[in-house]
Design a protein around this motif. Structure first.
Motif, short mmCIF file in Angstrom:
data_model
loop_
_atom_site.label_atom_id
_atom_site.label_comp_id
_atom_site.label_asym_id
_atom_site.label_seq_id
_atom_site.Cartn_x
_atom_site.Cartn_y
_atom_site.Cartn_z
N THR A 1 0.84 -1.18 0.02
CA THR A 1 0.08 -0.17 0.03
C THR A 1 0.84 1.18 0.04
N ARG A 2 1.84 1.44 0.89
CA ARG A 2 2.69 2.25 0.99
C ARG A 2 3.62 2.65 -0.64
N MET A 3 4.18 1.71 -1.04
CA MET A 3 5.01 1.63 -1.99
C MET A 3 4.25 2.12 -3.42
N ARG A 4 2.91 1.51 -3.57
CA ARG A 4 2.25 1.89 -4.56
C ARG A 4 1.80 3.08 -4.43
N SER A 5 1.43 3.50 -3.25
CA SER A 5 0.65 5.10 -3.29
C SER A 5 1.97 6.02 -3.66
N LEU A 6 3.08 5.96 -3.23
CA LEU A 6 4.29 6.82 -3.37
C LEU A 6 4.50 6.71 -4.93
N VAL A 7 4.51 5.59 -5.73
CA VAL A 7 4.93 5.51 -7.05
C VAL A 7 4.00 5.94 -7.76
N SER A 8 2.61 5.85 -7.30
CA SER A 8 1.59 6.47 -8.27
C SER A 8 1.47 7.90 -8.27
N ARG A 9 2.03 8.44 -7.11
CA ARG A 9 2.22 10.21 -7.23
C ARG A 9 3.25 10.50 -8.35
N ALA A 10 4.00 9.76 -8.86
CA ALA A 10 4.95 10.12 -9.75
C ALA A 10 4.61 9.52 -11.09
N PHE A 11 4.00 8.29 -11.17
CA PHE A 11 3.40 7.55 -12.38
C PHE A 11 2.09 7.88 -12.62
N THR A 12 1.79 9.33 -12.99
CA THR A 12 0.50 9.82 -13.13
C THR A 12 -0.11 9.80 -14.71
N GLN A 13 -1.45 9.80 -14.80
CA GLN A 13 -1.62 9.60 -15.97
C GLN A 13 -1.42 10.93 -16.80
N ARG A 14 -1.40 12.01 -16.35
CA ARG A 14 -0.83 13.41 -17.06
C ARG A 14 0.49 12.97 -17.43
N ARG A 15 1.52 12.42 -16.97
CA ARG A 15 2.81 12.29 -17.18
C ARG A 15 2.75 10.98 -18.44
N VAL A 16 2.01 10.12 -18.21
CA VAL A 16 1.93 9.29 -19.40
C VAL A 16 1.53 9.83 -20.61
N GLN A 17 0.23 10.66 -20.57
CA GLN A 17 -0.54 11.25 -21.65
C GLN A 17 0.40 12.18 -22.36
N ALA A 18 1.20 13.02 -21.60
CA ALA A 18 2.27 14.14 -22.00
C ALA A 18 3.22 13.37 -23.14
N LEU A 19 3.42 11.86 -23.00
CA LEU A 19 4.41 11.41 -23.70
C LEU A 19 3.98 11.15 -24.95
N GLU A 20 2.77 11.15 -25.20
CA GLU A 20 2.27 10.81 -26.70
C GLU A 20 2.94 11.21 -27.88
N PRO A 21 3.02 12.46 -27.88
CA PRO A 21 3.83 13.17 -29.06
C PRO A 21 5.34 12.65 -29.22
N ARG A 22 6.14 12.53 -28.28
CA ARG A 22 7.38 11.78 -28.17
C ARG A 22 7.11 10.25 -28.51
#
Length: 397
Positions: free
Chosen positions: A88-109
């Motif tokens: 629970t702790r690890m996934r919560s912290l990782v989720s704060r960095a691995f966001t949907q915004r970060r993923v979607q922003a990658l599409e042009p690249r």
């Protein structure tokens, strides 16, 4: 004929689905004494086990090979090989960095990376989908996401391939990692450790910086935990996407009517039905924390339980005519990305990569033919797909 199933059997790996069908009907809780595993093959049982983290623990990891199984599993699988509250702790912290915004922003690249690999690969009438494209594209995507400098990406790609592919020229099934793969893991840990130290001194807009900054109050990920997440991405973020691309390409070729629809623009349906019909991750392991009775069979506490996700996705109880590849199918019950608290955190990235890859491929390719006699499969206890898919294309005019 006796019912025999082993995830180490090359024959099963080449085509597990007939064996899965027998398991579902004849032995939904199957015992293999030689491999020391219990196998669940029906969709409902697998879905329940994925949700029931109290009775089906992830603490020993997801794979049964000796190198992966046991307390050391966290080295390879990070928080995926943990139970609450650590998970629970690890996934919560990782989720704060691995966001949907970060993923979607990658599409042009992502589109630039796909085109960069496809342009030389498709400069002719034939290419190898795996070697020329599918093995390269996801590796560069993860490097882009993490923040690996372009000058280091060939090194990271080579180390990742050394981990993912195993030499099968030797006799018999592979039951453990060869020395070359262990050395590659060590080298990748060393590389990511140095990169983490460098990024801690100078942030950029990438996942590694996000992991360094992720916090809940005073709690932060340690450098060792961050490196563990980056190692996880080699398998979870590179290998599965690579194999998904090949499995989709092969499935559409084997079904010409569906191929026409796929090449005609039904990319999301193509990807989703492949994830159901021939998922790259075929099995996932769990440890029974107590005696579990199911279908009149008792799995003892401490038993190693293999959840045959690939079988669950062919269960006729959930998917009518399950052996048919059908882009019109409702795939919402697919188990390809797991379930419960361990549902794949990178599912959106994997779908985006596949969508971009096939959009760019179908913009150039009107039709194609696979040289199946020359195709080569990977052999793995839990993953399914191709190492090589020689393809002749008909280009769009």
């Amino acid at each position: 004929m006796d019912l025999l199933y082993s995830p180490y059997d090359f024959g099963v790996q080449d085509d597990p689905y007939p064996v899965y069908a027998r398991l579902r009907e004849e032995a939904p809780v199957y015992r293999n004494d030689a491999d020391d595993i219990w196998v669940l093959s029906r969709h409902a049982d697998i879905a329940d086990a994925l949700r029931d983290t109290a009775r089906f623990s992830s603490r020993n990891g997801l794979r049964i090979e000796p190198a992966f199984w046991g307390p050391q599993a966290e080295r390879f699988f990070s928080f995926v090989a943990m139970d609450p509250p650590k998970h629970t702790r690890m996934r919560s912290l990782v989720s704060r960095a691995f966001t949907q915004r970060r993923v979607q922003a990658l599409e042009p690249r992502l589109r630039e990376l796909a085109l960069g690999h496809l342009a030389p690969a498709l400069d002719g009438e034939s290419f190898d989908l795996m070697g020329d494209f599918a093995a390269r594209f996801p590796t560069d995507v993860i490097s882009e996401l993490v923040g690996v400098p372009e000058g280091d990406r060939a090194l990271v790609r080579d180390l990742g391939m050394a981990i993912m592919y195993r030499d099968e020229a030797a006799t018999g099934p592979v039951t453990d990692l060869p020395p070359e793969a262990l050395q590659a893991i060590g080298a990748l840990v060393g590389y990511y450790t140095e990169l983490t130290i460098a990024r801690s001194k100078s942030r950029t807009d990438d996942l590694l910086s996000g992991l360094l900054d992720a916090a809940e109050g005073e709690d932060r990920l340690t450098p060792e935990e961050i490196v563990g997440v980056l190692i996880l991405l080699v398998g979870a973020g590179i290998e599965t996407t690579m194999l998904l691309l090949g499995n989709a390409w092969h499935a559409a070729w084997k079904h010409p009517d569906q191929r026409a629809a796929a090449l005609g623009g039904r990319i999301d349906d193509w990807v989703n039905e492949t994830l159901r019909y021939d998922p790259p991750s075929q099995t996932v392991a769990r440890t029974a924390t107590e005696d579990v009775e199911l279908h009149g069979v008792t799995i003892p506490a401490g038993g190693r339980v293999l959840l045959a996700v690939g079988s669950g996705n062919r269960d006729e109880r959930v998917f009518p005519a399950a052996d048919r590849f059908d882009l019109d199918r409702d795939t919402s019950a697919s188990l390809a990305f797991g379930g419960g608290r361990h549902h794949c955190l990178g599912a959106n990235l994997g779908r985006l990569e596949a969508r971009v890859a096939f959009q760019e491929l179908t913009a150039v390719v009107a039709d194609y033919e696979i040289d199946e006699a020359a195709a080569k499969r990977v052999h793995s206890t839990n993953d399914r797909g191709f190492e090589s898919l020689p393809t002749r294309i008909t280009a769009r005019r």
